[in-house]
Design a protein around this motif. Structure first.
Motif, PDB file in Angstrom:
ATOM      1  N   SER A  27      41.304  41.835  38.079  1.00  0.00           N
ATOM      2  CA  SER A  27      42.690  42.166  37.785  1.00  0.00           C
ATOM      3  C   SER A  27      42.821  43.649  37.481  1.00  0.00           C
ATOM      4  CB  SER A  27      43.171  41.349  36.585  1.00  0.00           C
ATOM      5  OG  SER A  27      44.454  41.793  36.184  1.00  0.00           O
ATOM      6  N   THR A  28      43.726  44.304  38.180  1.00  0.00           N
ATOM      7  CA  THR A  28      43.907  45.736  37.956  1.00  0.00           C
ATOM      8  C   THR A  28      44.604  46.030  36.624  1.00  0.00           C
ATOM      9  OG1 THR A  28      45.915  45.637  39.306  1.00  0.00           O
ATOM     10  CG2 THR A  28      43.891  46.390  40.388  1.00  0.00           C
ATOM     11  N   THR A  29      45.094  45.005  35.960  1.00  0.00           N
ATOM     12  CA  THR A  29      45.675  45.238  34.635  1.00  0.00           C
ATOM     13  C   THR A  29      44.604  45.652  33.632  1.00  0.00           C
ATOM     14  OG1 THR A  29      45.468  42.888  34.081  1.00  0.00           O
ATOM     15  CG2 THR A  29      47.553  43.614  35.023  1.00  0.00           C
ATOM     16  N   ARG A  53      47.865  52.966  34.413  1.00  0.00           N
ATOM     17  CA  ARG A  53      48.310  51.590  34.259  1.00  0.00           C
ATOM     18  C   ARG A  53      49.808  51.525  33.995  1.00  0.00           C
ATOM     19  NH1 ARG A  53      44.127  48.758  30.861  1.00  0.00           N
ATOM     20  NH2 ARG A  53      44.848  50.228  29.299  1.00  0.00           N
ATOM     21  N   ARG A  71      50.674  51.176  42.937  1.00  0.00           N
ATOM     22  CA  ARG A  71      49.773  50.075  42.614  1.00  0.00           C
ATOM     23  C   ARG A  71      50.592  48.818  42.377  1.00  0.00           C
ATOM     24  NH1 ARG A  71      46.602  51.647  37.195  1.00  0.00           N
ATOM     25  NH2 ARG A  71      46.135  49.413  37.053  1.00  0.00           N
ATOM     26  N   ASP A  72      50.019  47.689  42.728  1.00  0.00           N
ATOM     27  CA  ASP A  72      50.652  46.395  42.534  1.00  0.00           C
ATOM     28  C   ASP A  72      49.654  45.533  41.770  1.00  0.00           C
ATOM     29  OD1 ASP A  72      51.764  43.882  42.660  1.00  0.00           O
ATOM     30  OD2 ASP A  72      52.413  44.066  44.733  1.00  0.00           O
ATOM     31  N   ASP A  73      49.819  45.461  40.476  1.00  0.00           N
ATOM     32  CA  ASP A  73      48.869  44.721  39.650  1.00  0.00           C
ATOM     33  C   ASP A  73      48.917  43.214  39.916  1.00  0.00           C
ATOM     34  OD1 ASP A  73      49.196  46.947  36.757  1.00  0.00           O
ATOM     35  OD2 ASP A  73      47.895  47.039  38.525  1.00  0.00           O
ATOM     36  N   ASN A  76      46.499  43.102  42.693  1.00  0.00           N
ATOM     37  CA  ASN A  76      45.245  43.841  42.465  1.00  0.00           C
ATOM     38  C   ASN A  76      45.005  44.894  43.535  1.00  0.00           C
ATOM     39  OD1 ASN A  76      44.806  42.143  40.276  1.00  0.00           O
ATOM     40  ND2 ASN A  76      43.597  40.705  41.471  1.00  0.00           N
ATOM     41  N   ARG A  99      37.881  52.399  34.084  1.00  0.00           N
ATOM     42  CA  ARG A  99      38.210  51.486  32.989  1.00  0.00           C
ATOM     43  C   ARG A  99      37.350  51.822  31.785  1.00  0.00           C
ATOM     44  NH1 ARG A  99      35.993  45.680  35.043  1.00  0.00           N
ATOM     45  NH2 ARG A  99      37.695  45.002  33.703  1.00  0.00           N
TER      46      ARG A  99
END
Length: 120
Positions: A27-29, A53, A71-73, A76, A99
């Motif tokens: 998950s890109t979150t 983010r 970006r589209d979390d 991902n 991260r």
């Protein structure tokens, strides 16, 4: 570990457009920031664009007004829309994700790279 897979590179004429995509294995979150870098033989890898983010973007001067990072979390993914391309944009483009580990240390992850060639 975060695996990043890029797609969308190729050959385009000057003035044309290309779109790059990067899909993350997690998950890109959980990723603090993502970005696109590029590298030509004999030169250092340079940051082209980044997005936090929270959606804050940053661009190298040479691409401002021509490239758009997003970006589209939910999916991902991260993308780079490249318009009005120039021969100087020719490079291998790398997706990057940054991260923080649980101990607060930053760690970078890289994709395998995708070739972008702009013909004059």
């Amino acid at each position: 570990q975060v695996q990043l897979v890029e797609s969308g590179g190729g050959l385009v004429q000057a003035g044309g457009s290309l779109s790059l995509s990067c899909v993350a294995s997690t998950s890109t979150t959980t990723i603090r920031s993502m970005g696109w870098y590029r590298q030509v033989p004999g030169k250092q890898r340079e940051l082209v664009a980044s997005i936090s983010r929270g959606g804050t973007t940053n661009y190298v001067d040479s691409v401002k007004g021509r490239f758009t990072i997003s970006r589209d979390d939910a999916k991902n993914t991260m993308s780079l829309q490249m318009n009005s391309m120039k021969p100087d944009d020719t490079a291998v483009y790398y997706c990057n994700a940054n991260r923080l580990l649980s101990n607060g240390s930053p760690v970078n992850y890289w994709g395998q790279g995708t070739q972008v060639t702009v013909s004059s």
